[in-house]
Scaffold this motif. Structure first.
Motif, short mmCIF file in Angstrom:
data_model
loop_
_atom_site.label_atom_id
_atom_site.label_comp_id
_atom_site.label_asym_id
_atom_site.label_seq_id
_atom_site.Cartn_x
_atom_site.Cartn_y
_atom_site.Cartn_z
N HIS A 1 0.82 -1.20 0.00
CA HIS A 1 0.00 0.00 0.00
C HIS A 1 0.86 1.26 0.00
N ARG A 2 0.31 2.30 -0.58
CA ARG A 2 0.90 3.64 -0.49
C ARG A 2 -0.01 4.45 0.42
N ILE A 3 0.55 4.91 1.54
CA ILE A 3 -0.26 5.40 2.66
C ILE A 3 0.10 6.83 3.03
N LEU A 4 -0.94 7.63 3.30
CA LEU A 4 -0.79 8.96 3.90
C LEU A 4 -1.42 8.94 5.28
N ILE A 5 -0.71 9.49 6.26
CA ILE A 5 -1.23 9.60 7.62
C ILE A 5 -1.68 11.03 7.82
N ALA A 6 -2.95 11.20 8.19
CA ALA A 6 -3.49 12.54 8.45
C ALA A 6 -3.07 12.95 9.86
N ALA A 7 -2.23 13.95 9.96
CA ALA A 7 -1.68 14.36 11.26
C ALA A 7 -2.05 15.80 11.56
N SER A 8 -2.74 16.00 12.69
CA SER A 8 -3.12 17.35 13.11
C SER A 8 -2.10 17.96 14.06
N GLY A 9 -1.24 17.12 14.62
CA GLY A 9 -0.31 17.58 15.64
C GLY A 9 -0.75 17.21 17.05
N GLY A 10 -1.96 16.63 17.17
CA GLY A 10 -2.46 16.21 18.47
C GLY A 10 -2.00 14.82 18.85
N ARG A 11 -2.39 14.39 20.04
CA ARG A 11 -1.93 13.12 20.60
C ARG A 11 -2.34 11.92 19.73
N ASP A 12 -3.56 11.94 19.25
CA ASP A 12 -4.07 10.77 18.52
C ASP A 12 -3.34 10.57 17.20
N GLY B 1 1.80 28.02 13.95
CA GLY B 1 2.88 27.18 14.47
C GLY B 1 2.61 25.69 14.40
N VAL B 2 1.37 25.30 14.21
CA VAL B 2 1.03 23.87 14.17
C VAL B 2 1.66 23.18 12.95
N PRO B 3 1.57 23.75 11.74
CA PRO B 3 2.20 23.08 10.60
C PRO B 3 3.69 22.85 10.80
N ASP B 4 4.40 23.82 11.40
CA ASP B 4 5.84 23.65 11.63
C ASP B 4 6.09 22.51 12.62
N HIS B 5 5.22 22.37 13.60
CA HIS B 5 5.37 21.29 14.58
C HIS B 5 5.23 19.92 13.90
N VAL B 6 4.22 19.78 13.05
CA VAL B 6 4.01 18.50 12.36
C VAL B 6 5.13 18.25 11.37
N ARG B 7 5.60 19.31 10.69
CA ARG B 7 6.72 19.17 9.75
C ARG B 7 7.96 18.64 10.47
N ALA B 8 8.24 19.17 11.65
CA ALA B 8 9.41 18.73 12.42
C ALA B 8 9.26 17.28 12.86
N PHE B 9 8.04 16.89 13.24
CA PHE B 9 7.77 15.50 13.63
C PHE B 9 8.07 14.57 12.45
N ALA B 10 7.59 14.93 11.25
CA ALA B 10 7.81 14.10 10.07
C ALA B 10 9.30 14.03 9.73
N ALA B 11 10.01 15.15 9.82
CA ALA B 11 11.43 15.17 9.49
C ALA B 11 12.23 14.29 10.46
N GLN B 12 11.86 14.33 11.73
CA GLN B 12 12.55 13.52 12.74
C GLN B 12 12.44 12.03 12.42
N ARG B 13 11.31 11.65 11.82
CA ARG B 13 11.09 10.22 11.50
C ARG B 13 11.32 9.91 10.03
N LYS B 14 11.92 10.88 9.33
CA LYS B 14 12.28 10.70 7.91
C LYS B 14 11.07 10.26 7.07
N LEU B 15 9.95 10.94 7.31
CA LEU B 15 8.73 10.68 6.55
C LEU B 15 8.43 11.87 5.65
N PRO B 16 8.01 11.63 4.42
CA PRO B 16 7.62 12.75 3.55
C PRO B 16 6.50 13.57 4.20
N PHE B 17 6.56 14.88 4.02
CA PHE B 17 5.58 15.77 4.64
C PHE B 17 4.85 16.54 3.54
N ILE B 18 3.52 16.49 3.58
CA ILE B 18 2.68 17.19 2.61
C ILE B 18 1.81 18.18 3.36
#
Length: 337
Positions: free
Chosen positions: A2-13, A47-64
């Motif tokens: 599968h080719r998968i996108l994870i919808a990330a809001s920056g929250g705990r879930d 500031g939320v988009p930057d937080h999610v971007r940093a999370f993705a970069a830390q885990r070497k995941l593409p960020f959209i």
């Protein structure tokens, strides 16, 4: 594969499910795993988009990143959800993905049940949130955490050292869902049942199974009662759709099955989901007899202009003002989607 996108809001879930998916990637051999974040451009989201971007970069995941124009998305749950799902479809198509992962939890199922109960929904609307649903022929939404509570995703993030953000818009008691989450459920938990989430989640699962069975039986009933309009000599009309059914199979069915069958029929005849009053009007017509006045053998009062159901002898006819375009045809599932 599968080719998968994870919808990330920056929250705990969403960060919890993203971290778990990233760890499981090699085990399941997903060919693509990325993160998509939808920025509503609301004042408190800075500031939320930057937080999610940093999370993705830390885990070497593409960020959209999908960003709305300022003021384009109303600050309501429905408007925001509709806009996000349109973003998911666009991002998935661009990156050739077939699956969107969301962070919905057991807590979301419970909140939805309470909200739908307060609106007077039947068993279909009170059933559990589905694990999967299809957005398009090539794209599905998967919710892998529906047996996990929100407090557990927070504990996971803390244990894993994941910094998550509390959405300001989830803390303001100005929407029905937030009021249920912040006031109603905590009150019930304190005064009635400490395990209210588990109890209501079980109820949702029971109702989902029941409604799925009833709807499967209703589909069979509709198919067996359907009459070929062409065989009746009724000509097709470009500006009108007419379907016909034998009354007797519908009349002999239990009331719950009658209602489900009528909902299925009406859902194919109109663009909006059938209302309770519409369904009850048709059920009344089905269970009447030909000695009644003509007005009692017809249901139209609660229908859109040009739409009606009428019983003539041993058949009931459903008419719509015009055929429903394929793009707006509606499938009503056990969860009301």
């Amino acid at each position: 594969r599968h080719r998968i996108l994870i919808a990330a809001s920056g929250g705990r879930d969403s960060l919890c499910v993203a971290a778990a998916m990233q760890k499981l990637r090699d085990d399941f051999m997903w060919s693509y795993l990325g993160i998509v974040h939808c920025d509503h451009a609301w004042p408190q989201d800075e500031g939320v988009p930057d937080h999610v971007r940093a999370f993705a970069a830390q885990r070497k995941l593409p960020f959209i990143l999908e960003t709305a124009a300022p003021g384009a998305v109303a600050e309501t749950e429905t408007a925001a959800r509709d806009w996000r799902y349109s973003c998911f479809e666009r991002a998935a198509q661009k990156h050739s993905c077939d699956t969107i992962i969301t962070g919905h939890t057991l807590s979301d199922t419970v909140e939805t049940l309470v909200l739908n109960a307060l609106r007077g929904s039947g068993s279909a609307g009170l059933g559990a949130v589905p694990w999967t649903r299809r957005l398009t022929a090539d794209l599905q939404v998967v919710r892998p955490m529906l047996n996990i509570k929100r407090e557990e995703t927070a504990a996971f993030c803390r244990a894993a050292g994941i910094h998550f953000l509390d959405d300001y818009y989830n803390t303001v008691v100005d929407s029905p869902r937030n009021r249920v989450r912040l006031e109603v459920l905590p009150y019930v938990k304190r005064h009635f049942n400490e395990s209210i989430e588990d109890a209501l989640a079980r109820t949702a699962q029971i109702l989902k199974a029941d409604s799925e069975y009833i709807e499967a039986q209703a589909r069979s009933l509709v198919q067996s009662a359907r009459v070929d309009i062409g065989a009746l000599g009724i000509p097709a009309h470009a500006h009108k759709r007419t379907d016909a059914y034998c009354v007797e199979p519908l009349r002999q069915a239990p009331l719950s099955l009658q209602r489900a069958a009528v909902r299925a029929i009406l859902a194919a005849m109109q663009a909006r989901a059938p209302t309770f009053d519409q369904v009850e009007d048709v059920v009344r017509v089905i269970n009447g007899d030909d000695s009644q006045p003509h007005r009692d053998r017809r249901a139209s009062r609660n229908f859109p202009a040009g739409c009606y159901a009428v019983r003539k002898q041993n058949r009931i006819y459903f008419a719509a003002a015009a055929p429903i375009p394929q793009s707006s045809s509606r499938i009503v599932s056990s969860t009301g989607h």
